[in-house]
Design a protein around this motif. Structure first.
Motif, PDB file in Angstrom:
ATOM      1  N   THR A 157      25.393  26.165  61.108  1.00 36.88           N
ATOM      2  CA  THR A 157      26.360  27.022  60.426  1.00 36.88           C
ATOM      3  C   THR A 157      26.823  26.356  59.142  1.00 36.88           C
ATOM      4  O   THR A 157      27.096  25.152  59.138  1.00 36.88           O
ATOM      5  N   LEU A 158      26.894  27.114  58.079  1.00 41.83           N
ATOM      6  CA  LEU A 158      27.455  26.587  56.840  1.00 41.83           C
ATOM      7  C   LEU A 158      28.954  26.404  57.009  1.00 41.83           C
ATOM      8  O   LEU A 158      29.662  27.332  57.377  1.00 41.83           O
ATOM      9  N   GLU A 159      29.434  25.182  56.752  1.00 44.13           N
ATOM     10  CA  GLU A 159      30.855  24.877  56.919  1.00 44.13           C
ATOM     11  C   GLU A 159      31.588  24.746  55.584  1.00 44.13           C
ATOM     12  O   GLU A 159      32.748  25.147  55.472  1.00 44.13           O
ATOM     13  N   ARG A 160      30.928  24.204  54.579  1.00 48.09           N
ATOM     14  CA  ARG A 160      31.634  23.945  53.317  1.00 48.09           C
ATOM     15  C   ARG A 160      30.643  23.880  52.157  1.00 48.09           C
ATOM     16  O   ARG A 160      29.537  23.388  52.303  1.00 48.09           O
ATOM     17  N   MET A 161      31.084  24.393  51.020  1.00 47.81           N
ATOM     18  CA  MET A 161      30.339  24.218  49.773  1.00 47.81           C
ATOM     19  C   MET A 161      31.214  23.434  48.807  1.00 47.81           C
ATOM     20  O   MET A 161      32.419  23.668  48.729  1.00 47.81           O
ATOM     21  N   GLU A 162      30.606  22.514  48.086  1.00 45.88           N
ATOM     22  CA  GLU A 162      31.289  21.784  47.027  1.00 45.88           C
ATOM     23  C   GLU A 162      30.716  22.255  45.696  1.00 45.88           C
ATOM     24  O   GLU A 162      29.509  22.134  45.460  1.00 45.88           O
ATOM     25  N   ILE A 163      31.577  22.798  44.857  1.00 47.07           N
ATOM     26  CA  ILE A 163      31.143  23.388  43.600  1.00 47.07           C
ATOM     27  C   ILE A 163      31.876  22.713  42.452  1.00 47.07           C
ATOM     28  O   ILE A 163      33.108  22.606  42.466  1.00 47.07           O
ATOM     29  N   ALA A 164      31.129  22.252  41.483  1.00 41.36           N
ATOM     30  CA  ALA A 164      31.721  21.706  40.259  1.00 41.36           C
ATOM     31  C   ALA A 164      31.902  22.862  39.285  1.00 41.36           C
ATOM     32  O   ALA A 164      30.915  23.491  38.884  1.00 41.36           O
ATOM     33  N   GLY A 165      33.150  23.134  38.946  1.00 38.20           N
ATOM     34  CA  GLY A 165      33.393  24.252  38.055  1.00 38.20           C
ATOM     35  C   GLY A 165      34.841  24.679  38.075  1.00 38.20           C
ATOM     36  O   GLY A 165      35.731  23.950  38.530  1.00 38.20           O
ATOM     37  N   ASP A 166      35.063  25.870  37.607  1.00 38.82           N
ATOM     38  CA  ASP A 166      36.404  26.428  37.446  1.00 38.82           C
ATOM     39  C   ASP A 166      36.551  27.623  38.377  1.00 38.82           C
ATOM     40  O   ASP A 166      35.877  28.643  38.188  1.00 38.82           O
ATOM     41  N   PRO A 167      37.395  27.544  39.404  1.00 37.61           N
ATOM     42  CA  PRO A 167      37.531  28.660  40.346  1.00 37.61           C
ATOM     43  C   PRO A 167      37.958  29.961  39.681  1.00 37.61           C
ATOM     44  O   PRO A 167      37.555  31.042  40.110  1.00 37.61           O
ATOM     45  N   ALA A 168      38.763  29.866  38.621  1.00 37.10           N
ATOM     46  CA  ALA A 168      39.181  31.079  37.917  1.00 37.10           C
ATOM     47  C   ALA A 168      37.989  31.740  37.226  1.00 37.10           C
ATOM     48  O   ALA A 168      37.868  32.970  37.191  1.00 37.10           O
ATOM     49  N   ARG A 169      37.106  30.917  36.669  1.00 39.11           N
ATOM     50  CA  ARG A 169      35.913  31.447  36.014  1.00 39.11           C
ATOM     51  C   ARG A 169      35.003  32.148  37.012  1.00 39.11           C
ATOM     52  O   ARG A 169      34.480  33.239  36.753  1.00 39.11           O
ATOM     53  N   VAL A 170      34.812  31.540  38.171  1.00 39.10           N
ATOM     54  CA  VAL A 170      33.963  32.143  39.195  1.00 39.10           C
ATOM     55  C   VAL A 170      34.599  33.422  39.737  1.00 39.10           C
ATOM     56  O   VAL A 170      33.923  34.426  39.956  1.00 39.10           O
ATOM     57  N   ALA A 171      35.909  33.409  39.938  1.00 36.36           N
ATOM     58  CA  ALA A 171      36.605  34.605  40.427  1.00 36.36           C
ATOM     59  C   ALA A 171      36.465  35.752  39.433  1.00 36.36           C
ATOM     60  O   ALA A 171      36.255  36.909  39.823  1.00 36.36           O
ATOM     61  N   SER A 172      36.568  35.440  38.153  1.00 34.40           N
ATOM     62  CA  SER A 172      36.395  36.466  37.132  1.00 34.40           C
ATOM     63  C   SER A 172      34.978  37.029  37.159  1.00 34.40           C
ATOM     64  O   SER A 172      34.772  38.242  37.028  1.00 34.40           O
ATOM     65  N   TRP A 173      33.993  36.144  37.340  1.00 38.92           N
ATOM     66  CA  TRP A 173      32.593  36.570  37.423  1.00 38.92           C
ATOM     67  C   TRP A 173      32.363  37.491  38.616  1.00 38.92           C
ATOM     68  O   TRP A 173      31.632  38.474  38.533  1.00 38.92           O
ATOM     69  N   LEU A 174      33.025  37.160  39.736  1.00 35.03           N
ATOM     70  CA  LEU A 174      32.891  37.966  40.941  1.00 35.03           C
ATOM     71  C   LEU A 174      33.767  39.212  40.910  1.00 35.03           C
ATOM     72  O   LEU A 174      33.629  40.091  41.767  1.00 35.03           O
ATOM     73  N   ASP A 175      34.699  39.263  39.941  1.00 33.54           N
ATOM     74  CA  ASP A 175      35.669  40.350  39.842  1.00 33.54           C
ATOM     75  C   ASP A 175      36.535  40.414  41.094  1.00 33.54           C
ATOM     76  O   ASP A 175      36.753  41.473  41.685  1.00 33.54           O
ATOM     77  N   THR A 176      37.030  39.248  41.503  1.00 30.34           N
ATOM     78  CA  THR A 176      37.880  39.141  42.686  1.00 30.34           C
ATOM     79  C   THR A 176      39.093  38.283  42.361  1.00 30.34           C
ATOM     80  O   THR A 176      39.088  37.530  41.380  1.00 30.34           O
ATOM     81  N   PRO A 177      40.145  38.341  43.172  1.00 29.88           N
ATOM     82  CA  PRO A 177      41.259  37.395  43.012  1.00 29.88           C
ATOM     83  C   PRO A 177      40.772  35.966  43.225  1.00 29.88           C
ATOM     84  O   PRO A 177      39.768  35.730  43.914  1.00 29.88           O
ATOM     85  N   ALA A 178      41.478  35.015  42.658  1.00 24.91           N
ATOM     86  CA  ALA A 178      41.059  33.615  42.732  1.00 24.91           C
ATOM     87  C   ALA A 178      41.011  33.098  44.158  1.00 24.91           C
ATOM     88  O   ALA A 178      40.245  32.188  44.475  1.00 24.91           O
ATOM     89  N   ASP A 179      41.836  33.670  45.055  1.00 26.33           N
ATOM     90  CA  ASP A 179      41.875  33.193  46.444  1.00 26.33           C
ATOM     91  C   ASP A 179      40.982  34.029  47.366  1.00 26.33           C
ATOM     92  O   ASP A 179      41.028  33.879  48.584  1.00 26.33           O
ATOM     93  N   TYR A 180      40.143  34.873  46.799  1.00 25.38           N
ATOM     94  CA  TYR A 180      39.281  35.733  47.602  1.00 25.38           C
ATOM     95  C   TYR A 180      38.148  34.918  48.223  1.00 25.38           C
ATOM     96  O   TYR A 180      37.564  34.054  47.563  1.00 25.38           O
ATOM     97  N   SER A 181      37.829  35.181  49.460  1.00 22.80           N
ATOM     98  CA  SER A 181      36.762  34.463  50.156  1.00 22.80           C
ATOM     99  C   SER A 181      35.574  35.388  50.390  1.00 22.80           C
ATOM    100  O   SER A 181      35.752  36.542  50.796  1.00 22.80           O
ATOM    101  N   VAL A 182      34.368  34.895  50.129  1.00 23.51           N
ATOM    102  CA  VAL A 182      33.165  35.682  50.382  1.00 23.51           C
ATOM    103  C   VAL A 182      32.453  35.194  51.639  1.00 23.51           C
ATOM    104  O   VAL A 182      31.256  35.417  51.815  1.00 23.51           O
ATOM    105  N   GLY A 183      33.205  34.516  52.527  1.00 26.08           N
ATOM    106  CA  GLY A 183      32.618  34.061  53.785  1.00 26.08           C
ATOM    107  C   GLY A 183      33.563  33.146  54.537  1.00 26.08           C
ATOM    108  O   GLY A 183      34.584  32.694  54.005  1.00 26.08           O
ATOM    109  N   ASP A 184      33.211  32.876  55.791  1.00 26.52           N
ATOM    110  CA  ASP A 184      34.029  32.014  56.649  1.00 26.52           C
ATOM    111  C   ASP A 184      33.570  30.565  56.519  1.00 26.52           C
ATOM    112  O   ASP A 184      32.981  29.985  57.426  1.00 26.52           O
ATOM    113  N   TYR A 185      33.833  29.977  55.392  1.00 24.06           N
ATOM    114  CA  TYR A 185      33.505  28.583  55.134  1.00 24.06           C
ATOM    115  C   TYR A 185      34.462  28.094  54.049  1.00 24.06           C
ATOM    116  O   TYR A 185      35.132  28.888  53.381  1.00 24.06           O
ATOM    117  N   GLN A 186      34.533  26.801  53.873  1.00 25.36           N
ATOM    118  CA  GLN A 186      35.424  26.232  52.882  1.00 25.36           C
ATOM    119  C   GLN A 186      34.701  26.055  51.548  1.00 25.36           C
ATOM    120  O   GLN A 186      33.506  25.785  51.509  1.00 25.36           O
TER     121      GLN A 186
END
Length: 211
Positions: A157-186
């Motif tokens: 099971t995937l438990e965690r992803m480590e991403i180098a970047g800007d969460p606000a930038r990714v949230a904007s790309w996904l068109d979601t709130p910054a705290d939005y989750s696209v899965g049950d993992y960290q």
């Protein structure tokens, strides 16, 4: 919107040795995913829990790999030593994503070794090439029972992803709130010399494994 899969580019030792090494770490076998004729790549698949899967991909000596954005991205990552290429999210409303990004999705397909054809459309690879923290979008054109995650043993099971970047930038790309989750993992946002997916941690019968 849901996390679909993680893509890992084969290293200098090739697809077979890369998947063997990852299999030893995770205690799970990969299966032959087939060739992507439109992208000039081939892959091996490890089905995971929660409708996720891990893909190891290798570029082929084929003209399509020089033209398709996915083939270009795989080649560049492999030539840099291999490793994490990126992550993909699955969407149902592809038209909305196309409209928001003002571009058209690209058709993808591959034939499994049993002859079954899998078809999907994907969009966002050009942006991943320039900003690797961004996921690309996948819209499957097959029923859920043919999704590559099917056949998971339930052991990984995937438990965690480590991403180098800007969460606000990714949230904007996904068109979601910054705290939005696209899965049950960290998701852990980290600093690194190169933006993008830095590491992933999996739960296995032998404990947590970070790759």
């Amino acid at each position: 919107m849901h996390l679909d899969h993680l893509s890992y580019a084969a290293g200098p030792d090739g697809l077979t040795r890369t998947t063997e090494r990852l299999s030893e770490l995770l205690g799970e076998k990969f299966v032959n995913g087939g060739i992507h004729p439109r992208f000039g790549t081939t892959n091996m698949i490890m089905p995971l829990n929660n409708m996720h899967y891990l893909e190891v991909v290798e570029v082929l000596d084929h003209p399509a790999s020089d033209k398709a954005a996915f083939g270009q991205a795989v080649r560049a990552r492999s030539e840099a030593g291999g490793g994490w290429l990126g992550w993909a999210v699955r969407v149902d409303d592809l038209a909305a994503v196309e409209k928001r990004l003002d571009r058209k999705a690209v058709q993808g397909n591959r034939h499994r070794p049993d002859g079954v054809e899998l078809r999907w459309k994907q969009i966002g690879l050009r942006s991943l090439q320039t900003d690797p923290q961004l996921p690309f979008f996948v819209h499957w054109e097959v029923p859920d029972e043919l999704h590559p995650s099917r056949g998971a043993t339930g052991d990984v099971t995937l438990e965690r992803m480590e991403i180098a970047g800007d969460p606000a930038r990714v949230a904007s790309w996904l068109d979601t709130p910054a705290d939005y989750s696209v899965g049950d993992y960290q998701v852990e946002w980290v600093e690194a010399a190169r933006p993008g997916l830095v590491a992933a941690t999996f739960a296995t019968p032998d404990g947590l494994v970070r790759i």
